[in-house]
Design a protein around this motif. Structure first.
Motif, PDB file in Angstrom:
ATOM      1  N   GLU A 158     -42.851  28.245  73.050  1.00 53.94           N
ATOM      2  CA  GLU A 158     -43.881  28.077  74.072  1.00 53.94           C
ATOM      3  C   GLU A 158     -43.535  26.967  75.068  1.00 53.94           C
ATOM      4  O   GLU A 158     -44.162  26.839  76.107  1.00 53.94           O
ATOM      5  CB  GLU A 158     -45.267  27.832  73.449  1.00 53.94           C
ATOM      6  CG  GLU A 158     -45.396  26.518  72.695  1.00 53.94           C
ATOM      7  CD  GLU A 158     -44.996  26.616  71.220  1.00 53.94           C
ATOM      8  OE1 GLU A 158     -45.317  25.702  70.475  1.00 53.94           O
ATOM      9  OE2 GLU A 158     -44.363  27.600  70.818  1.00 53.94           O
ATOM     10  N   VAL A 159     -42.530  26.165  74.726  1.00 51.20           N
ATOM     11  CA  VAL A 159     -42.063  25.136  75.657  1.00 51.20           C
ATOM     12  C   VAL A 159     -41.085  25.810  76.608  1.00 51.20           C
ATOM     13  O   VAL A 159     -40.093  26.382  76.194  1.00 51.20           O
ATOM     14  CB  VAL A 159     -41.355  23.981  74.901  1.00 51.20           C
ATOM     15  CG1 VAL A 159     -40.760  22.998  75.882  1.00 51.20           C
ATOM     16  CG2 VAL A 159     -42.323  23.288  73.964  1.00 51.20           C
ATOM     17  N   GLY A 160     -41.411  25.742  77.866  1.00 53.74           N
ATOM     18  CA  GLY A 160     -40.538  26.376  78.857  1.00 53.74           C
ATOM     19  C   GLY A 160     -39.181  25.714  78.933  1.00 53.74           C
ATOM     20  O   GLY A 160     -39.029  24.534  78.617  1.00 53.74           O
ATOM     21  N   ARG A 161     -38.214  26.479  79.344  1.00 53.06           N
ATOM     22  CA  ARG A 161     -36.850  25.958  79.499  1.00 53.06           C
ATOM     23  C   ARG A 161     -36.813  24.795  80.483  1.00 53.06           C
ATOM     24  O   ARG A 161     -35.989  23.905  80.387  1.00 53.06           O
ATOM     25  CB  ARG A 161     -35.923  27.105  79.948  1.00 53.06           C
ATOM     26  CG  ARG A 161     -34.496  26.716  80.120  1.00 53.06           C
ATOM     27  CD  ARG A 161     -33.845  26.382  78.789  1.00 53.06           C
ATOM     28  NE  ARG A 161     -32.597  25.698  79.040  1.00 53.06           N
ATOM     29  CZ  ARG A 161     -32.031  24.863  78.211  1.00 53.06           C
ATOM     30  NH1 ARG A 161     -32.560  24.632  77.043  1.00 53.06           N
ATOM     31  NH2 ARG A 161     -30.913  24.266  78.505  1.00 53.06           N
ATOM     32  N   PHE A 162     -37.729  24.809  81.449  1.00 53.48           N
ATOM     33  CA  PHE A 162     -37.776  23.733  82.428  1.00 53.48           C
ATOM     34  C   PHE A 162     -38.074  22.387  81.783  1.00 53.48           C
ATOM     35  O   PHE A 162     -37.609  21.354  82.262  1.00 53.48           O
ATOM     36  CB  PHE A 162     -38.799  24.042  83.527  1.00 53.48           C
ATOM     37  CG  PHE A 162     -40.207  24.203  82.997  1.00 53.48           C
ATOM     38  CD1 PHE A 162     -41.053  23.117  82.936  1.00 53.48           C
ATOM     39  CD2 PHE A 162     -40.666  25.431  82.575  1.00 53.48           C
ATOM     40  CE1 PHE A 162     -42.337  23.252  82.449  1.00 53.48           C
ATOM     41  CE2 PHE A 162     -41.951  25.576  82.089  1.00 53.48           C
ATOM     42  CZ  PHE A 162     -42.794  24.484  82.021  1.00 53.48           C
ATOM     43  N   ASN A 200     -35.719  19.153  82.093  1.00 48.74           N
ATOM     44  CA  ASN A 200     -36.244  17.869  82.523  1.00 48.74           C
ATOM     45  C   ASN A 200     -35.843  16.761  81.551  1.00 48.74           C
ATOM     46  O   ASN A 200     -35.399  15.682  81.961  1.00 48.74           O
ATOM     47  CB  ASN A 200     -37.766  17.947  82.649  1.00 48.74           C
ATOM     48  CG  ASN A 200     -38.322  16.932  83.596  1.00 48.74           C
ATOM     49  OD1 ASN A 200     -37.726  15.894  83.840  1.00 48.74           O
ATOM     50  ND2 ASN A 200     -39.477  17.228  84.147  1.00 48.74           N
ATOM     51  N   LEU A 201     -35.987  17.027  80.266  1.00 52.81           N
ATOM     52  CA  LEU A 201     -35.587  16.043  79.259  1.00 52.81           C
ATOM     53  C   LEU A 201     -34.072  15.800  79.310  1.00 52.81           C
ATOM     54  O   LEU A 201     -33.605  14.680  79.113  1.00 52.81           O
ATOM     55  CB  LEU A 201     -36.022  16.495  77.867  1.00 52.81           C
ATOM     56  CG  LEU A 201     -37.529  16.506  77.618  1.00 52.81           C
ATOM     57  CD1 LEU A 201     -37.844  17.167  76.281  1.00 52.81           C
ATOM     58  CD2 LEU A 201     -38.113  15.110  77.679  1.00 52.81           C
ATOM     59  N   GLY A 202     -33.305  16.857  79.584  1.00 49.07           N
ATOM     60  CA  GLY A 202     -31.855  16.703  79.727  1.00 49.07           C
ATOM     61  C   GLY A 202     -31.498  15.821  80.910  1.00 49.07           C
ATOM     62  O   GLY A 202     -30.575  14.992  80.827  1.00 49.07           O
ATOM     63  N   LEU A 244     -35.003  10.614  73.200  1.00 50.61           N
ATOM     64  CA  LEU A 244     -34.899  11.771  74.099  1.00 50.61           C
ATOM     65  C   LEU A 244     -34.123  12.908  73.459  1.00 50.61           C
ATOM     66  O   LEU A 244     -34.528  14.070  73.534  1.00 50.61           O
ATOM     67  CB  LEU A 244     -34.221  11.364  75.408  1.00 50.61           C
ATOM     68  CG  LEU A 244     -35.121  10.692  76.430  1.00 50.61           C
ATOM     69  CD1 LEU A 244     -34.286  10.092  77.546  1.00 50.61           C
ATOM     70  CD2 LEU A 244     -36.124  11.679  76.977  1.00 50.61           C
ATOM     71  N   ARG A 245     -33.002  12.580  72.822  1.00 48.58           N
ATOM     72  CA  ARG A 245     -32.204  13.618  72.165  1.00 48.58           C
ATOM     73  C   ARG A 245     -32.996  14.287  71.044  1.00 48.58           C
ATOM     74  O   ARG A 245     -32.903  15.491  70.825  1.00 48.58           O
ATOM     75  CB  ARG A 245     -30.901  13.024  71.643  1.00 48.58           C
ATOM     76  CG  ARG A 245     -29.927  12.700  72.771  1.00 48.58           C
ATOM     77  CD  ARG A 245     -28.668  12.071  72.260  1.00 48.58           C
ATOM     78  NE  ARG A 245     -27.720  11.831  73.340  1.00 48.58           N
ATOM     79  CZ  ARG A 245     -26.763  10.923  73.287  1.00 48.58           C
ATOM     80  NH1 ARG A 245     -26.599  10.187  72.202  1.00 48.58           N
ATOM     81  NH2 ARG A 245     -25.955  10.769  74.320  1.00 48.58           N
ATOM     82  N   LEU A 297     -47.386  18.753  75.518  1.00 47.03           N
ATOM     83  CA  LEU A 297     -46.370  19.685  75.029  1.00 47.03           C
ATOM     84  C   LEU A 297     -45.075  19.528  75.818  1.00 47.03           C
ATOM     85  O   LEU A 297     -43.988  19.652  75.273  1.00 47.03           O
ATOM     86  CB  LEU A 297     -46.892  21.126  75.134  1.00 47.03           C
ATOM     87  CG  LEU A 297     -45.989  22.230  74.614  1.00 47.03           C
ATOM     88  CD1 LEU A 297     -45.810  22.109  73.099  1.00 47.03           C
ATOM     89  CD2 LEU A 297     -46.573  23.592  74.954  1.00 47.03           C
ATOM     90  N   TRP A 298     -45.205  19.237  77.099  1.00 42.87           N
ATOM     91  CA  TRP A 298     -44.044  19.040  77.964  1.00 42.87           C
ATOM     92  C   TRP A 298     -43.455  17.638  77.831  1.00 42.87           C
ATOM     93  O   TRP A 298     -42.457  17.330  78.475  1.00 42.87           O
ATOM     94  CB  TRP A 298     -44.422  19.248  79.420  1.00 42.87           C
ATOM     95  CG  TRP A 298     -44.905  20.594  79.788  1.00 42.87           C
ATOM     96  CD1 TRP A 298     -44.940  21.726  79.010  1.00 42.87           C
ATOM     97  CD2 TRP A 298     -45.445  20.970  81.049  1.00 42.87           C
ATOM     98  NE1 TRP A 298     -45.466  22.773  79.717  1.00 42.87           N
ATOM     99  CE2 TRP A 298     -45.783  22.337  80.978  1.00 42.87           C
ATOM    100  CE3 TRP A 298     -45.673  20.289  82.239  1.00 42.87           C
ATOM    101  CZ2 TRP A 298     -46.341  23.026  82.048  1.00 42.87           C
ATOM    102  CZ3 TRP A 298     -46.228  20.978  83.296  1.00 42.87           C
ATOM    103  CH2 TRP A 298     -46.561  22.329  83.203  1.00 42.87           C
ATOM    104  N   SER A 299     -44.089  16.747  77.048  1.00 45.86           N
ATOM    105  CA  SER A 299     -43.687  15.334  76.934  1.00 45.86           C
ATOM    106  C   SER A 299     -43.714  14.634  78.292  1.00 45.86           C
ATOM    107  O   SER A 299     -42.858  13.813  78.604  1.00 45.86           O
ATOM    108  CB  SER A 299     -42.296  15.203  76.305  1.00 45.86           C
ATOM    109  OG  SER A 299     -42.270  15.782  75.038  1.00 45.86           O
TER     110      SER A 299
END
Length: 185
Positions: free
Chosen positions: A149-153, A157-159, A137-138, A30-32
């Motif tokens: 449910e995906v946290g802002r963190f 991280n992806l950013g 990524l974008r 889910l967090w990739s």
């Protein structure tokens, strides 16, 4: 191993309940995490077993069923020693700047040993692959923004990954121009 330890112990710390290895894997998917942590999802189970041997996690049986029964799955909880190790690793990675070794940077030292035509093709190919990675990524960032449910963190991280990829792409394009102009190698 430290990075996967931090990931697994962090998931267990966050969950605060016994969970299966599969649930840990789903959380990391889910967090990739495969995109930014270079994690092979199959390594989760061997890491859990090793951490259980070291007393960082505790294996528990989800019910009174014998462990030998094929349907019984092992659940894991973080131990006090695991909580200490998690806190240590978390602080280590926040406060220390650990550089990663990119084999490309090593190969870059020998760019003059490639024929010019091959070097140009390799740089163009690398630019194309990097652009595709950036688009991916974008897309992930846009996709993950729609899931509460995906946290802002995870988005942060992806950013950060996207910023690194953008910088690499800029460098590749500038280097390609230098090679085309005959300034390099």
């Amino acid at each position: 191993m430290s990075a996967i330890r931090l990931l697994i112990l962090g998931v267990l710390q966050r969950q605060q309940r016994p969970i299966h290895g599969y649930e840990i894997r789903r959380e990391l998917e889910l967090w990739s995490a495969n995109q930014w942590a270079n994690i092979a999802y199959g390594s989760i189970y061997s890491a859990l077993n090793k951490m259980a041997q070291e007393g960082l996690v505790q294996q528990t049986s989800p019910s009174e069923e014998p462990r030998s029964k094929p349907t019984a799955r092992i659940e894991y909880t973080i131990t006090p020693a695991g909580q200490t190790e998690f806190a240590r690793l978390l602080r280590e990675y926040w406060w220390e700047n650990k550089t990663s070794v990119d084999p490309f940077q090593i190969a870059l030292m020998y760019m003059d040993m490639l024929p010019r035509d091959e070097l140009l093709l390799a740089l163009r190919n690398r630019a194309d692959l990097t652009r595709a990675n950036l688009r991916s990524l974008r897309y992930f960032i846009t996709l993950k923004e729609g899931y509460p449910e995906v946290g802002r963190f995870v988005l942060e991280n992806l950013g950060l990954m996207a910023a690194h990829v953008e910088t690499e792409l800029r460098w590749i394009e500038q280097t390609l121009e230098k090679v085309e102009r005959g300034e390099l190698p």
